[in-house]
Motif scaffolding. Sequence first.
Motif, short mmCIF file in Angstrom:
data_model
loop_
_atom_site.label_atom_id
_atom_site.label_comp_id
_atom_site.label_asym_id
_atom_site.label_seq_id
_atom_site.Cartn_x
_atom_site.Cartn_y
_atom_site.Cartn_z
N GLY A 1 0.78 -1.23 0.00
CA GLY A 1 0.00 0.00 0.00
C GLY A 1 0.81 1.28 0.00
N LYS A 2 2.15 1.14 -0.12
CA LYS A 2 3.00 2.33 -0.08
C LYS A 2 3.81 2.43 -1.37
CE LYS A 2 3.48 2.69 4.93
NZ LYS A 2 4.44 2.87 6.06
N GLU A 3 4.37 3.60 -1.60
CA GLU A 3 5.21 3.81 -2.77
C GLU A 3 6.60 3.20 -2.55
OE1 GLU A 3 3.25 7.95 -4.48
OE2 GLU A 3 5.33 7.90 -3.82
N ARG A 4 7.28 2.95 -3.66
CA ARG A 4 8.65 2.43 -3.57
C ARG A 4 9.54 3.47 -2.90
NH1 ARG A 4 10.76 -1.12 -8.51
NH2 ARG A 4 8.67 -1.93 -8.02
N GLU A 5 10.39 2.99 -2.00
CA GLU A 5 11.20 3.87 -1.15
C GLU A 5 12.67 3.55 -1.33
OE1 GLU A 5 11.47 4.68 3.70
OE2 GLU A 5 10.82 2.75 2.92
N PHE A 6 13.50 4.59 -1.41
CA PHE A 6 14.94 4.44 -1.51
C PHE A 6 15.49 3.91 -0.18
CE2 PHE A 6 19.23 5.34 -2.65
CZ PHE A 6 19.82 5.99 -1.58
N VAL A 7 16.39 2.92 -0.27
CA VAL A 7 17.06 2.40 0.92
C VAL A 7 18.51 2.86 0.95
CG1 VAL A 7 17.81 0.30 2.11
CG2 VAL A 7 15.55 0.39 1.03
N GLY A 8 19.22 2.71 -0.17
CA GLY A 8 20.61 3.14 -0.22
C GLY A 8 21.24 2.82 -1.56
N TYR A 9 22.40 3.43 -1.79
CA TYR A 9 23.13 3.13 -3.01
C TYR A 9 24.61 2.94 -2.73
CZ TYR A 9 24.37 8.17 -3.37
OH TYR A 9 24.85 9.44 -3.14
N ILE A 10 25.30 2.37 -3.72
CA ILE A 10 26.74 2.17 -3.64
C ILE A 10 27.32 2.44 -5.02
CG2 ILE A 10 26.52 -0.33 -4.08
CD1 ILE A 10 28.94 -0.69 -2.15
N THR A 11 28.47 3.10 -5.05
CA THR A 11 29.09 3.45 -6.31
C THR A 11 29.78 2.25 -6.96
OG1 THR A 11 30.94 4.27 -5.02
CG2 THR A 11 29.35 5.89 -5.80
N ARG A 12 30.27 2.44 -8.16
CA ARG A 12 30.73 1.33 -9.00
C ARG A 12 31.77 0.44 -8.34
NH1 ARG A 12 30.24 5.68 -12.28
NH2 ARG A 12 28.84 5.50 -14.06
N ILE A 13 32.73 1.04 -7.66
CA ILE A 13 33.75 0.21 -7.03
C ILE A 13 33.60 0.22 -5.51
CG2 ILE A 13 35.38 0.38 -8.93
CD1 ILE A 13 36.92 2.48 -7.30
N GLY A 14 32.50 0.74 -5.03
CA GLY A 14 32.17 0.67 -3.62
C GLY A 14 32.83 1.71 -2.75
N GLU A 15 33.38 2.76 -3.38
CA GLU A 15 34.09 3.75 -2.58
C GLU A 15 33.16 4.69 -1.83
OE1 GLU A 15 33.72 3.73 -5.74
OE2 GLU A 15 33.64 5.73 -6.63
N MET A 16 31.91 4.69 -2.19
CA MET A 16 30.96 5.57 -1.52
C MET A 16 29.60 4.88 -1.42
SD MET A 16 29.91 9.49 -2.37
CE MET A 16 28.95 9.16 -3.82
N THR A 17 28.96 5.05 -0.26
CA THR A 17 27.60 4.56 -0.07
C THR A 17 26.76 5.67 0.54
OG1 THR A 17 28.03 3.69 2.14
CG2 THR A 17 28.37 2.18 0.29
N SER A 18 25.46 5.54 0.38
CA SER A 18 24.53 6.47 1.01
C SER A 18 23.31 5.67 1.43
CB SER A 18 24.13 7.56 0.01
OG SER A 18 23.19 8.44 0.59
N LEU A 19 22.82 5.95 2.62
CA LEU A 19 21.66 5.23 3.15
C LEU A 19 20.57 6.20 3.56
CD1 LEU A 19 23.59 2.71 5.41
CD2 LEU A 19 22.21 2.10 3.42
N ALA A 20 19.34 5.77 3.43
CA ALA A 20 18.22 6.56 3.90
C ALA A 20 18.30 6.71 5.42
CB ALA A 20 16.92 5.88 3.51
N ASP A 21 17.79 7.82 5.91
CA ASP A 21 17.84 8.08 7.35
C ASP A 21 17.15 6.98 8.16
OD1 ASP A 21 17.49 11.71 7.11
OD2 ASP A 21 19.24 10.40 6.93
#
Length: 122
Positions: free
Chosen positions: A41-61
Motif C-alpha cells: 500500500g506504499k510507494e517504492r522507497e529508496f534504501v541506499g546506493y553504492i558506487t561502481r567500485i564501492g568507494e561511496m555509499t549512502s543510506l536513507a535516514d
Amino acid sequence: VQLQASGGGLVQAGGSLRLSCAASGRTFSNYNMAWFRQAPGKEREFVGYITRIGEMTSLADSVKGRFTISRNNVKNTMYLQMNNLKSEDTALYYCAGRAAGLGASASAYDYWGQGTLVTVSS
C-alpha cells in the motif's frame, strides 16, 4: 545487465538478514547500484546506493546505523546487511542499477531485479 535479488525471509524484530543481488550479462563494475523497498500500500522507497567500485555509499535516514550496503565486483554481487530489523522494515526489496549518475529516485534506475520479500514479525 540482469539482476536477481535473494535472501529475504521471515525474521523476528531485532534480528538480521543479508540480501544479495546477483548481476549477469554485463560488466557489473560499470554500474552504480541501489536498494529500494516497497511496503504493501506504499510507494517504492529508496534504501541506499553504492558506487561502481564501492568507494561511496549512502543510506536513507530510516535505516542508517542498522543497514550496510556492500558489493563484490569479482562475484558480481551487491549485498544489503540488515541488522536490528523492525516491523516497519517489512517490504519487498528490490535491487537496481544505472550506468551513470547517483541518486534516490527510482525512475533514474534502468535495471531492476524481481524483488525479495522481507517480513519482520514483532
